[in-house]
Design a protein around this motif. Structure first.
Motif, mmCIF file in Angstrom:
data_model
loop_
_atom_site.group_PDB
_atom_site.id
_atom_site.type_symbol
_atom_site.label_atom_id
_atom_site.label_comp_id
_atom_site.label_asym_id
_atom_site.label_seq_id
_atom_site.Cartn_x
_atom_site.Cartn_y
_atom_site.Cartn_z
ATOM 1 N N ASP A 101 -4.978 2.957 4.693
ATOM 2 C CA ASP A 101 -3.976 2.031 4.145
ATOM 3 C C ASP A 101 -3.128 1.397 5.241
ATOM 4 O O ASP A 101 -2.846 0.210 5.215
ATOM 5 C CB ASP A 101 -3.064 2.762 3.152
ATOM 6 C CG ASP A 101 -3.770 3.058 1.830
ATOM 7 O OD1 ASP A 101 -4.716 2.318 1.499
ATOM 8 O OD2 ASP A 101 -3.383 4.025 1.152
ATOM 9 N N THR A 156 0.973 -1.146 -7.278
ATOM 10 C CA THR A 156 1.527 -0.008 -6.549
ATOM 11 C C THR A 156 2.817 0.461 -7.199
ATOM 12 O O THR A 156 3.691 -0.361 -7.526
ATOM 13 C CB THR A 156 1.823 -0.400 -5.087
ATOM 14 O OG1 THR A 156 0.711 -1.120 -4.560
ATOM 15 C CG2 THR A 156 2.090 0.822 -4.231
ATOM 16 N N GLN A 207 -6.400 -6.897 -1.879
ATOM 17 C CA GLN A 207 -6.425 -6.361 -3.247
ATOM 18 C C GLN A 207 -7.652 -5.464 -3.442
ATOM 19 O O GLN A 207 -7.589 -4.451 -4.149
ATOM 20 C CB GLN A 207 -6.424 -7.523 -4.258
ATOM 21 C CG GLN A 207 -6.377 -7.101 -5.722
ATOM 22 C CD GLN A 207 -5.080 -6.417 -6.119
ATOM 23 O OE1 GLN A 207 -4.033 -6.721 -5.588
ATOM 24 N NE2 GLN A 207 -5.171 -5.465 -7.048
ATOM 25 N N GLU A 247 2.152 5.256 -4.888
ATOM 26 C CA GLU A 247 0.840 5.556 -5.473
ATOM 27 C C GLU A 247 0.187 4.265 -5.974
ATOM 28 O O GLU A 247 0.878 3.309 -6.353
ATOM 29 C CB GLU A 247 0.988 6.514 -6.679
ATOM 30 C CG GLU A 247 1.607 7.851 -6.377
ATOM 31 C CD GLU A 247 0.604 8.824 -5.787
ATOM 32 O OE1 GLU A 247 -0.594 8.498 -5.795
ATOM 33 O OE2 GLU A 247 1.031 9.894 -5.309
ATOM 34 N N ARG A 248 -1.154 4.303 -6.001
ATOM 35 C CA ARG A 248 -1.886 3.236 -6.690
ATOM 36 C C ARG A 248 -1.761 3.461 -8.198
ATOM 37 O O ARG A 248 -1.829 4.598 -8.656
ATOM 38 C CB ARG A 248 -3.366 3.248 -6.298
ATOM 39 C CG ARG A 248 -3.651 2.759 -4.893
ATOM 40 C CD ARG A 248 -5.107 3.002 -4.539
ATOM 41 N NE ARG A 248 -5.503 2.286 -3.331
ATOM 42 C CZ ARG A 248 -5.203 2.672 -2.103
ATOM 43 N NH1 ARG A 248 -4.519 3.807 -1.928
ATOM 44 N NH2 ARG A 248 -5.593 1.967 -1.056
ATOM 45 N N PHE A 291 0.840 -1.193 0.000
ATOM 46 C CA PHE A 291 0.000 0.000 0.000
ATOM 47 C C PHE A 291 0.881 1.253 0.000
ATOM 48 O O PHE A 291 2.044 1.188 0.436
ATOM 49 C CB PHE A 291 -0.923 0.006 1.225
ATOM 50 C CG PHE A 291 -1.978 -1.059 1.190
ATOM 51 C CD1 PHE A 291 -3.186 -0.824 0.559
ATOM 52 C CD2 PHE A 291 -1.769 -2.305 1.771
ATOM 53 C CE1 PHE A 291 -4.168 -1.810 0.511
ATOM 54 C CE2 PHE A 291 -2.732 -3.290 1.721
ATOM 55 C CZ PHE A 291 -3.945 -3.037 1.094
ATOM 56 N N VAL A 340 -4.777 -3.624 -10.691
ATOM 57 C CA VAL A 340 -4.271 -2.508 -9.884
ATOM 58 C C VAL A 340 -3.088 -2.969 -9.045
ATOM 59 O O VAL A 340 -3.141 -4.020 -8.404
ATOM 60 C CB VAL A 340 -5.379 -1.933 -8.974
ATOM 61 C CG1 VAL A 340 -4.820 -0.825 -8.082
ATOM 62 C CG2 VAL A 340 -6.527 -1.393 -9.818
ATOM 63 N N PRO A 390 -10.349 3.454 -4.744
ATOM 64 C CA PRO A 390 -9.717 4.789 -4.638
ATOM 65 C C PRO A 390 -10.414 5.690 -3.604
ATOM 66 O O PRO A 390 -9.792 6.567 -3.026
ATOM 67 C CB PRO A 390 -9.854 5.363 -6.052
ATOM 68 C CG PRO A 390 -11.021 4.652 -6.650
ATOM 69 C CD PRO A 390 -11.083 3.296 -6.019
ATOM 70 N N ASN A 399 -6.115 9.270 -4.737
ATOM 71 C CA ASN A 399 -7.139 9.084 -3.707
ATOM 72 C C ASN A 399 -8.323 10.013 -3.989
ATOM 73 O O ASN A 399 -8.147 11.164 -4.384
ATOM 74 C CB ASN A 399 -6.575 9.419 -2.324
ATOM 75 C CG ASN A 399 -5.743 8.271 -1.770
ATOM 76 O OD1 ASN A 399 -6.095 7.119 -1.939
ATOM 77 N ND2 ASN A 399 -4.634 8.605 -1.130
ATOM 78 N N ARG A 443 -2.862 1.672 -12.260
ATOM 79 C CA ARG A 443 -3.627 0.693 -13.028
ATOM 80 C C ARG A 443 -2.807 0.314 -14.256
ATOM 81 O O ARG A 443 -2.320 1.178 -14.986
ATOM 82 C CB ARG A 443 -4.966 1.283 -13.459
ATOM 83 C CG ARG A 443 -5.939 0.239 -14.042
ATOM 84 C CD ARG A 443 -7.227 0.892 -14.536
ATOM 85 N NE ARG A 443 -7.835 1.737 -13.521
ATOM 86 C CZ ARG A 443 -8.586 1.283 -12.505
ATOM 87 N NH1 ARG A 443 -8.814 -0.017 -12.394
ATOM 88 N NH2 ARG A 443 -9.099 2.129 -11.627
ATOM 89 N N LEU A 468 -6.816 -2.149 -2.230
ATOM 90 C CA LEU A 468 -5.921 -1.450 -3.167
ATOM 91 C C LEU A 468 -6.691 -0.908 -4.360
ATOM 92 O O LEU A 468 -6.369 0.149 -4.906
ATOM 93 C CB LEU A 468 -4.820 -2.419 -3.628
ATOM 94 C CG LEU A 468 -3.608 -1.794 -4.329
ATOM 95 C CD1 LEU A 468 -2.842 -0.884 -3.386
ATOM 96 C CD2 LEU A 468 -2.693 -2.862 -4.904
ATOM 97 N N GLU A 469 -7.720 -1.645 -4.774
ATOM 98 C CA GLU A 469 -8.487 -1.246 -5.968
ATOM 99 C C GLU A 469 -9.572 -0.217 -5.657
ATOM 100 O O GLU A 469 -10.310 0.193 -6.548
ATOM 101 C CB GLU A 469 -9.109 -2.493 -6.606
ATOM 102 C CG GLU A 469 -8.078 -3.441 -7.217
ATOM 103 C CD GLU A 469 -8.698 -4.727 -7.747
ATOM 104 O OE1 GLU A 469 -9.941 -4.865 -7.640
ATOM 105 O OE2 GLU A 469 -7.949 -5.577 -8.280
#
Length: 546
Positions: free
Chosen positions: A162, A69, A176, A91-92, A17, A67, A182, A114, A94, A179-180
């Motif tokens: 997180d 990191t 997960q 950061e997250r 995360f 998704v 936002p 976010n 895709r 994480l997916e």
């Protein structure tokens, strides 16, 4: 939408995360190349995506979660076959496109910022989470000191959503999902749900522990652990799923026609077996005893050959002469066929060595179409060899009679007791006295073995004993036997046996055909008269072989 390209690593079950530091051992060639690429060309920035299946060695884009990191490489330590890398989540991202530049895997990714939602709701959720953490027991496995310090400093909602997840005992798929997601408020709601679930789990565990402690004494640690498992099963409604061995034994008892007294005995022993701790030495003893009771034949039976002509033909094929013995066997078969039930006689074949006593017993089994078991009594001096040892002794076993019955697998085999005149007695007891019960047609329906401890029916067994000298058999034992004398063969009989049985057998064993070697009757008679002087035909067979 701005796409950026970074080196890419596939992880097995590791979800990172933002604002989280994780140490991972990297060993796959593609991952090692991606680390080098990130350090040389991308300012230590690299993307980590988790695999959907951990067993894949060479995953593609479809095998990864969408998704992941974006991380920064903080520290690298090199070993012989792998490197240990500390990553910090930033950061997250895709994954939009997988790029293979020939040296390492690359990924075109889109940053996922976010999403701030209702601020009032956010403040309320943070307050609720803080209260929930305060109510939790300080010893909970996810309550790390670092997290408690962050909470006391008044951490932001995005970091809290997180940070708290990384210590939670959640499945990879659930992490997960975090994480997916936002939306910060959405993640906080998920966190509250998981905390509530964890709280209920803790309550259930506490209840199970209390239930167990009420049932047992404090000192019995092994027993406590097993009872705890039972309580867990009760809580799950899964009590029926008991120990596999016990379940299989109970199933066999119910499905098969064991005698009622054996079923009762096995159930009693099973009750003791279940409550003993697995490490106890007695569990092995009880399990071995149950196995013997279950494996012994109690009802299994083979159907006798009812065709008298066929039985006579088999006896004639295997043995020349011996008319008296064959006649007695045929009488037994005829009477059994007429009455449909007959206690088997106890036959003793008496004669010098080599006249075919043992092989005749095998032929009887073949003629009757029964199983054949052999027990040699030569040199037996211990009564326990016949009756078995008591279960109180270490390494106790049933006697040879019960062992033979287990080997036969049926209640009506032909049981050969070889060399019955060679038994001896010493301070360990008199085995010939133990044989009295075995070989008495009036008593052997309730034969008692010291190990089995339950009556066993031997009345359907056709016992055939062999002996060389009648005077060596105790008088009490002689009284229970039907003695059939096998005298020595005449010269003419020996020639016939050699021609019909011994010569073909030795030709086969020496790799010859009848065309390659022919021995005339005159030559056989010469061998009998001048090279062998014996009652039987063993020396004659050795001479033919030579």
């Amino acid at each position: 939408m701005t796409l950026k390209t970074y080196p890419l690593i596939c992880t097995r079950g590791v979800i990172i995360f933002p604002d989280q530091e994780v140490v991972i051992d990297v060993g796959r060639p593609a991952s090692l190349a991606a680390i080098e690429n990130a350090q040389d060309n991308h300012g230590d920035l690299i993307c980590l995506f988790s695999q959907k299946r951990m067993d894949l060695e060479d995953p593609g884009m479809d095998d990864l979660y969408e998704v992941g990191t974006l991380c920064e490489i903080r520290h690298v330590r090199r070993f012989d076959k792998f490197i240990r890398v500390k990553f910090r989540g930033l950061e997250r991202v895709r994954l939009k496109k997988w790029v293979d530049n020939g040296t390492s895997d690359m990924g075109e990714v889109e940053l996922i910022p976010n999403q701030r939602q209702d601020e009032t709701e956010e403040v309320a959720l943070v307050r609720m989470i803080a209260q929930a953490f305060e109510q939790m027991h300080p010893g909970e496995k996810f309550m790390s000191k670092e997290l408690m310090m962050e909470l006391s400093r008044g951490v932001g909602a995005d970091v809290l959503s997180d940070k708290a997840v990384q210590g939670f005992p959640l499945a990879t798929e659930r992490k997960q999902e975090y994480l997916e997601t936002p939306g910060i408020n959405d993640r906080l709601v998920m966190l509250l749900q998981d905390m509530e679930k964890e709280k209920k789990m803790s309550e259930v565990e506490k209840k199970i522990n209390e239930t167990v402690k009420e049932r047992i004494d404090q000192g019995q640690k092994d027993y406590y652990l097993r009872e705890k498992i039972h309580a867990i099963k009760e809580e799950l409604g899964d009590v029926a799923e008991i120990d596999k061995d016990v379940e299989n034994i109970r199933k066999r008892l119910d499905e098969n026609p064991y005698p009622e007294y054996i079923k009762a005995k096995v159930r009693d022993e099973l009750s003791r077996y279940e409550i003993l701790p697995p490490a106890s030495g007695e569990t092995g003893v009880i399990k071995a005893y149950i196995d013997w009771l279950m494996e012994l034949p109690w009802w299994q039976v083979t159907k006798d050959n009812e065709d008298l002509n066929d039985a006579q033909k088999i006896l004639d094929e295997d043995h020349y002469g011996l008319e008296k013995v064959k006649e007695r066997i045929m009488e037994y078969l005829a009477v059994k066929q007429m009455t449909n039930s007959l206690k088997a006689p106890i036959i003793c074949l008496l004669g010098p060595p080599g006249v075919g006593k043992t092989s005749l017993a095998r032929s009887v089994a073949r003629a009757l179409d029964r199983k054949f078991v052999k027990m040699s009594l030569g040199g037996v001096r211990d009564e326990a060899e016949i009756r078995g040892h008591r279960r109180t002794y270490l390494g106790a076993l049933p006697g040879r009679i019960i062992q033979g019955m287990k080997k036969a697998g049926v209640v009506n085999p032909v049981f050969l007791i070889d060399e019955i005149d060679k038994m001896a007695s010493d301070y360990k007891g008199d085995p010939s006295s133990a044989m009295l019960e075995v070989l008495d047609p009036e008593q052997n329906s309730v034969f008692s073995d010291h190990y089995i401890e339950e009556n066993y029916d031997l009345s359907n067994v056709l016992f055939i004993a062999t002996a060389n000298y009648l005077e060596n058999i105790p008088p009490a034992l002689q009284d229970r036997l039907e003695i059939i004398q096998l005298s020595s063969y005449t010269d003419a009989e020996k020639v016939n046996i050699a021609r019909e049985h011994l010569v073909p057998k030795q030709l086969k064993e020496n790799g010859l055909t009848p065309e390659q070697l022919h021995i005339s009757d005159d030559m056989l008679l010469y061998l009998v008269r001048y090279y062998t002087r014996e009652a039987g035909v063993r020396q004659l067979e050795r001479t033919i072989a030579a």
